[in-house]
Design an enzyme around this catalytic site. Structure first.
Site, mmCIF file in Angstrom:
data_model
loop_
_atom_site.group_PDB
_atom_site.id
_atom_site.type_symbol
_atom_site.label_atom_id
_atom_site.label_comp_id
_atom_site.label_asym_id
_atom_site.label_seq_id
_atom_site.Cartn_x
_atom_site.Cartn_y
_atom_site.Cartn_z
ATOM 1 N N LYS A 1 -86.433 32.829 31.783
ATOM 2 C CA LYS A 1 -85.095 33.318 31.417
ATOM 3 C C LYS A 1 -84.690 34.314 32.504
ATOM 4 O O LYS A 1 -85.396 35.306 32.751
ATOM 5 C CB LYS A 1 -85.152 34.016 30.057
ATOM 6 C CG LYS A 1 -83.902 34.836 29.698
ATOM 7 C CD LYS A 1 -82.751 33.942 29.280
ATOM 8 C CE LYS A 1 -81.564 34.766 28.785
ATOM 9 N NZ LYS A 1 -81.793 35.395 27.483
ATOM 10 N N SER B 1 -81.008 36.015 34.841
ATOM 11 C CA SER B 1 -79.562 36.202 34.846
ATOM 12 C C SER B 1 -78.906 35.041 35.591
ATOM 13 O O SER B 1 -79.432 34.559 36.600
ATOM 14 C CB SER B 1 -79.189 37.501 35.556
ATOM 15 O OG SER B 1 -79.674 38.626 34.869
ATOM 16 N N ALA C 1 -74.589 41.412 34.539
ATOM 17 C CA ALA C 1 -73.934 42.678 34.229
ATOM 18 C C ALA C 1 -73.560 43.426 35.509
ATOM 19 O O ALA C 1 -72.424 43.907 35.663
ATOM 20 C CB ALA C 1 -74.849 43.540 33.358
ATOM 21 N N HIS D 1 -76.983 43.985 25.828
ATOM 22 C CA HIS D 1 -77.686 43.702 24.577
ATOM 23 C C HIS D 1 -77.214 44.608 23.435
ATOM 24 O O HIS D 1 -76.030 44.865 23.266
ATOM 25 C CB HIS D 1 -79.200 43.808 24.785
ATOM 26 C CG HIS D 1 -79.735 42.857 25.799
ATOM 27 N ND1 HIS D 1 -79.249 41.581 25.972
ATOM 28 C CD2 HIS D 1 -80.740 42.993 26.707
ATOM 29 C CE1 HIS D 1 -79.933 40.981 26.928
ATOM 30 N NE2 HIS D 1 -80.822 41.802 27.401
#
Length: 279
Positions: A53, A55, A109, A152
């Protein structure tokens, strides 16, 4: 088979069935739990885990041995990163020359933050400090940094630290593009049976939806002292139809983010058509 994903509720919720042998004929997994900054780095080095996993913003740096999977990741609306400050000054220009903490230099982000800051912070911010996302809000509260880029469950808890939201980068992105925010991607080594791996992850997602309480103990055991209500809010926000299938809209969002960032010189340019293997 080695897999690395975060201990965040959306990931543990999605992968619970797969990790616990509840998906028929799926491979047994050796799990590594790691923050996104670590997995982004692993994906850029040879001989990383079989499945990761990362970005979406880190895709231009992944090793050519990996490919993007069409499921298991995190895209959505109303779930973007926030820029938080101790001050209640709503003017983005106040960030000029300031120290800002981010969870990863190759995170979606941070990429969204850079695109936004280029338009809204004349002269640019000052020092960028990378730290684990759960340390960012205390650092802003304690005055160790001037602002923090958070992700999150921080969307639900930042008020507990007496912090103020300067900007919701998700809202900014959605208003600017009309597209969902591509946050977390699942990648796997090309030598694997990509179709079978994708089907197994999709079945794990569907099991989670069909049995929403089955993963509660597993999710909370990795949720870093998060309350059950916050964990559920986190899952509700980040696990959606895109988790089962990116679909045309999901891929369009990815192409838009990476294409725009490459044009601005923020990421290496890649052939975006290679990201989709299922067509």
């Amino acid at each position: 088979m080695k897999i690395a994903f975060s201990p965040c509720p959306n990931d543990t919720f999605i992968f619970h069935a797969l990790v616990h042998g509840l998906v028929p004929n799926a491979p047994k997994l050796d799990v590594m739990y790691a923050d996104i900054d670590i997995t982004n780095d692993l994906a850029a080095k040879p001989n990383g885990p079989d499945i990761l996993k990362i970005s979406f913003a880190a895709l231009p740096w992944i090793q050519p041995e990996y490919t993007l999977l069409p499921c298991g990741g995190a895209l959505g609306r109303g779930c973007g990163p926030l820029v938080l400050t101790k001050s209640n000054n709503p003017d983005p220009r106040a960030l000029t020359g300031k120290r800002v903490a981010v969870p990863s230099e190759r995170s979606t982000a941070y990429l969204l933050f850079r695109l936004w800051a280029a338009e809204n912070v004349p002269g640019g911010v000052g020092e960028i400090v990378v730290m684990p996302f759960h340390e960012i809000m205390p650092a802003v509260r304690d005055g160790k940094i001037d602002a923090g880029l958070v992700i999150h469950e921080a969307r639900f808890t930042y008020q507990n630290y007496d912090l103020n939201r300067l900007v919701d980068l998700g809202s900014w992105w959605e208003e600017d593009t009309g597209l969902p925010i591509p946050l977390g991607a699942i990648i796997a080594k090309r030598i694997l049976d990509i179709s079978s791996i994708s089907n197994a992850i999709r079945q794990s997602v569907e099991y989670a939806w069909d049995n929403p309480t089955a993963s509660e103990d597993y999710v909370l055991s990795h949720a870093q002292e998060m309350s059950p209500d916050v964990a559920k809010s986190h899952i509700d926000l980040y696990v959606n139809n895109f988790s089962a299938n990116l679909g045309d809209e999901g891929y369009e969002a990815i192409y838009s983010l990476l294409g725009r960032a490459a044009k601005e010189g923020l990421v290496p340019e890649i052939d975006l058509s290679t990201l989709r293997w299922d067509k």
